[in-house]
Design a protein around this motif. Structure first.
Motif, PDB file in Angstrom:
ATOM      1  N   ALA A  55       0.840  -1.202   0.000  1.00 23.89           N
ATOM      2  CA  ALA A  55       0.000   0.000   0.000  1.00 23.89           C
ATOM      3  C   ALA A  55       0.873   1.249   0.000  1.00 23.89           C
ATOM      4  CB  ALA A  55      -0.906  -0.008   1.225  1.00 23.89           C
ATOM      5  N   PRO A  56       0.560   2.211  -0.874  1.00 22.49           N
ATOM      6  CA  PRO A  56       1.329   3.461  -0.884  1.00 22.49           C
ATOM      7  C   PRO A  56       1.183   4.204   0.443  1.00 22.49           C
ATOM      8  CG  PRO A  56      -0.077   3.291  -2.831  1.00 22.49           C
ATOM      9  CD  PRO A  56      -0.470   2.187  -1.906  1.00 22.49           C
ATOM     10  N   ALA A  57       2.208   4.945   0.809  1.00 24.33           N
ATOM     11  CA  ALA A  57       2.208   5.702   2.063  1.00 24.33           C
ATOM     12  C   ALA A  57       2.113   7.191   1.764  1.00 24.33           C
ATOM     13  CB  ALA A  57       3.476   5.411   2.850  1.00 24.33           C
ATOM     14  N   HIS A  58       1.207   7.871   2.457  1.00 16.34           N
ATOM     15  CA  HIS A  58       1.081   9.322   2.316  1.00 16.34           C
ATOM     16  C   HIS A  58       2.171   9.982   3.144  1.00 16.34           C
ATOM     17  CE1 HIS A  58      -2.721   8.997   0.206  1.00 16.34           C
ATOM     18  NE2 HIS A  58      -3.066   8.051   1.080  1.00 16.34           N
ATOM     19  N   ARG A  59       2.753  11.007   2.610  1.00 17.02           N
ATOM     20  CA  ARG A  59       3.808  11.733   3.316  1.00 17.02           C
ATOM     21  C   ARG A  59       3.486  13.222   3.286  1.00 17.02           C
ATOM     22  NH1 ARG A  59       5.348   8.102   6.011  1.00 17.02           N
ATOM     23  NH2 ARG A  59       6.760   6.504   5.298  1.00 17.02           N
ATOM     24  N   ALA A  60       3.852  13.900   4.356  1.00 16.66           N
ATOM     25  CA  ALA A  60       3.670  15.340   4.472  1.00 16.66           C
ATOM     26  C   ALA A  60       5.025  15.992   4.654  1.00 16.66           C
ATOM     27  CB  ALA A  60       2.763  15.643   5.669  1.00 16.66           C
ATOM     28  N   ALA A  61       5.043  17.311   4.590  1.00 18.10           N
ATOM     29  CA  ALA A  61       6.280  18.056   4.820  1.00 18.10           C
ATOM     30  C   ALA A  61       6.839  17.689   6.188  1.00 18.10           C
ATOM     31  CB  ALA A  61       6.018  19.554   4.723  1.00 18.10           C
ATOM     32  N   ALA A  62       8.152  17.660   6.301  1.00 15.37           N
ATOM     33  CA  ALA A  62       8.917  17.327   7.504  1.00 15.37           C
ATOM     34  C   ALA A  62       9.007  15.822   7.744  1.00 15.37           C
ATOM     35  CB  ALA A  62       8.379  18.024   8.744  1.00 15.37           C
ATOM     36  N   GLU A  63       8.425  15.013   6.858  1.00 13.08           N
ATOM     37  CA  GLU A  63       8.548  13.562   6.973  1.00 13.08           C
ATOM     38  C   GLU A  63       9.626  13.073   6.010  1.00 13.08           C
ATOM     39  OE1 GLU A  63       4.296  11.912   8.464  1.00 13.08           O
ATOM     40  OE2 GLU A  63       4.506  12.129   6.313  1.00 13.08           O
ATOM     41  N   PRO A  64      10.180  11.881   6.269  1.00 10.87           N
ATOM     42  CA  PRO A  64      11.240  11.366   5.390  1.00 10.87           C
ATOM     43  C   PRO A  64      10.670  10.670   4.149  1.00 10.87           C
ATOM     44  CG  PRO A  64      10.870   9.858   7.197  1.00 10.87           C
ATOM     45  CD  PRO A  64       9.975  11.037   7.445  1.00 10.87           C
ATOM     46  N   ALA A  65      11.479  10.650   3.105  1.00  9.33           N
ATOM     47  CA  ALA A  65      11.217   9.849   1.902  1.00  9.33           C
ATOM     48  C   ALA A  65      12.522   9.113   1.603  1.00  9.33           C
ATOM     49  CB  ALA A  65      10.811  10.730   0.729  1.00  9.33           C
ATOM     50  N   GLY A  66      12.444   7.796   1.521  1.00 10.81           N
ATOM     51  CA  GLY A  66      13.648   6.989   1.363  1.00 10.81           C
ATOM     52  C   GLY A  66      14.083   6.825  -0.084  1.00 10.81           C
ATOM     53  N   ALA A  67      15.383   6.751  -0.282  1.00 11.76           N
ATOM     54  CA  ALA A  67      15.951   6.501  -1.610  1.00 11.76           C
ATOM     55  C   ALA A  67      15.398   5.194  -2.154  1.00 11.76           C
ATOM     56  CB  ALA A  67      17.475   6.429  -1.525  1.00 11.76           C
ATOM     57  N   GLY A  68      15.081   5.182  -3.452  1.00 12.53           N
ATOM     58  CA  GLY A  68      14.580   3.971  -4.088  1.00 12.53           C
ATOM     59  C   GLY A  68      13.070   3.843  -4.054  1.00 12.53           C
ATOM     60  N   THR A  69      12.406   4.681  -3.230  1.00 11.06           N
ATOM     61  CA  THR A  69      10.947   4.674  -3.254  1.00 11.06           C
ATOM     62  C   THR A  69      10.491   5.476  -4.464  1.00 11.06           C
ATOM     63  OG1 THR A  69      10.761   6.614  -1.817  1.00 11.06           O
ATOM     64  CG2 THR A  69      10.809   4.459  -0.740  1.00 11.06           C
ATOM     65  N   VAL A  70       9.209   5.385  -4.785  1.00 15.12           N
ATOM     66  CA  VAL A  70       8.685   6.063  -5.971  1.00 15.12           C
ATOM     67  C   VAL A  70       7.538   6.966  -5.552  1.00 15.12           C
ATOM     68  CG1 VAL A  70       7.590   5.727  -8.221  1.00 15.12           C
ATOM     69  CG2 VAL A  70       9.317   4.111  -7.431  1.00 15.12           C
ATOM     70  N   LEU A  71       7.554   8.202  -6.037  1.00 20.10           N
ATOM     71  CA  LEU A  71       6.431   9.101  -5.795  1.00 20.10           C
ATOM     72  C   LEU A  71       5.306   8.643  -6.710  1.00 20.10           C
ATOM     73  CD1 LEU A  71       5.235  11.565  -4.385  1.00 20.10           C
ATOM     74  CD2 LEU A  71       6.189  12.972  -6.214  1.00 20.10           C
ATOM     75  N   ALA A  72       4.321   7.984  -6.137  1.00 23.07           N
ATOM     76  CA  ALA A  72       3.238   7.389  -6.921  1.00 23.07           C
ATOM     77  C   ALA A  72       2.228   8.439  -7.358  1.00 23.07           C
ATOM     78  CB  ALA A  72       2.544   6.300  -6.115  1.00 23.07           C
ATOM     79  N   ASP A  73       2.001   9.459  -6.521  1.00 18.93           N
ATOM     80  CA  ASP A  73       1.013  10.475  -6.844  1.00 18.93           C
ATOM     81  C   ASP A  73       1.401  11.780  -6.178  1.00 18.93           C
ATOM     82  OD1 ASP A  73      -1.345  11.467  -7.998  1.00 18.93           O
ATOM     83  OD2 ASP A  73      -2.520  11.043  -6.187  1.00 18.93           O
ATOM     84  N   GLY A  74       1.036  12.884  -6.803  1.00 17.34           N
ATOM     85  CA  GLY A  74       1.279  14.194  -6.236  1.00 17.34           C
ATOM     86  C   GLY A  74       2.631  14.763  -6.627  1.00 17.34           C
ATOM     87  N   ARG A  75       3.019  15.752  -5.855  1.00 17.39           N
ATOM     88  CA  ARG A  75       4.320  16.414  -6.039  1.00 17.39           C
ATOM     89  C   ARG A  75       4.980  16.545  -4.679  1.00 17.39           C
ATOM     90  NH1 ARG A  75       4.063  21.342 -10.288  1.00 17.39           N
ATOM     91  NH2 ARG A  75       3.504  20.069 -12.076  1.00 17.39           N
ATOM     92  N   ALA A  76       6.312  16.618  -4.715  1.00 14.81           N
ATOM     93  CA  ALA A  76       7.039  16.765  -3.452  1.00 14.81           C
ATOM     94  C   ALA A  76       8.396  17.386  -3.738  1.00 14.81           C
ATOM     95  CB  ALA A  76       7.201  15.420  -2.762  1.00 14.81           C
ATOM     96  N   ALA A  77       8.976  17.902  -2.700  1.00 11.70           N
ATOM     97  CA  ALA A  77      10.345  18.415  -2.759  1.00 11.70           C
ATOM     98  C   ALA A  77      10.950  18.154  -1.392  1.00 11.70           C
ATOM     99  CB  ALA A  77      10.364  19.899  -3.087  1.00 11.70           C
ATOM    100  N   GLY A  78      12.257  17.990  -1.368  1.00  9.46           N
ATOM    101  CA  GLY A  78      12.898  17.724  -0.095  1.00  9.46           C
ATOM    102  C   GLY A  78      14.382  17.989  -0.128  1.00  9.46           C
ATOM    103  N   THR A  79      14.954  18.015   1.048  1.00 11.75           N
ATOM    104  CA  THR A  79      16.381  18.238   1.219  1.00 11.75           C
ATOM    105  C   THR A  79      17.063  16.897   1.417  1.00 11.75           C
ATOM    106  OG1 THR A  79      15.915  20.357   2.251  1.00 11.75           O
ATOM    107  CG2 THR A  79      18.109  19.436   2.615  1.00 11.75           C
ATOM    108  N   VAL A  80      18.162  16.679   0.695  1.00  6.90           N
ATOM    109  CA  VAL A  80      18.906  15.420   0.784  1.00  6.90           C
ATOM    110  C   VAL A  80      19.515  15.295   2.178  1.00  6.90           C
ATOM    111  CG1 VAL A  80      20.888  14.139  -0.110  1.00  6.90           C
ATOM    112  CG2 VAL A  80      19.409  15.403  -1.687  1.00  6.90           C
TER     113      VAL A  80
END
Length: 163
Positions: free
Chosen positions: A110-135
């Motif tokens: 199941a895809p996971a919803h993420r909000a600002a200030a949450e992590p996104a791991g390398a190798g995952t895929v943004l399935a829907d929406g838009r995002a930006a983050g700091t490495v």
């Protein structure tokens, strides 16, 4: 393995054919299992390498640039659109309906919803929406890099390696 081979030589020298054949069968099966595990580990490492994003949209000098993911450094600002592979571990600074396929890291379907200030791991895929983050981490220091390292060590005599 060496002990089994020596035992096989001793039983052969003593003329005990049934024991010699059993020992040689055990050595052969053990060798085949080891080779199969090594091939699987190599395939898993290659799959992890292919999952890494080859290019990333980065904001540098106030402009969006497309750069090789291997050139990312901590602190780079990465922009993501639906379908993009996350090129490095990020702390999200923006997330608009951001849903990530994290199956590569967690095994969850199941895809996971993420909000600002949450992590996104390398190798995952943004399935829907838009995002930006700091490495926050790249390469071997990223979550995907740590998984690749564990798989590689398992194939090189780690706790699950067949001898």
């Amino acid at each position: 393995m060496a002990l089994l081979l020596v035992a096989g030589l001793v039983t052969a020298a003593l003329g005990d054919v049934p024991d010699t054949l059993i020992i040689l069968l055990v050595v052969t099966v053990n060798t085949v299992i080891g080779v199969v595990q090594e091939v699987r580990a190599d395939a898993a490492i290659a799959a992890l390498d292919r999952m890494a994003a080859p290019m990333a949209r980065v904001v540098r000098d106030g402009r969006d640039r497309l750069v090789p993911a291997v050139d990312l450094v901590r602190g780079d600002h990465v922009r993501l659109e639906a379908g993009d592979v996350v090129p490095a571990d990020l702390e999200l600074t923006e997330a608009q309906r951001a849903t990530f396929d994290e199956s590569a890291l967690t095994g969850e379907s199941a895809p996971a919803h993420r909000a600002a200030a949450e992590p996104a791991g390398a190798g995952t895929v943004l399935a829907d929406g838009r995002a930006a983050g700091t490495v926050t981490a790249t390469g071997p220091a990223s979550a995907l890099g740590r998984i690749a390292d564990l798989v590689a060590r398992t194939g090189e005599g780690g706790p699950y390696h067949a001898e």
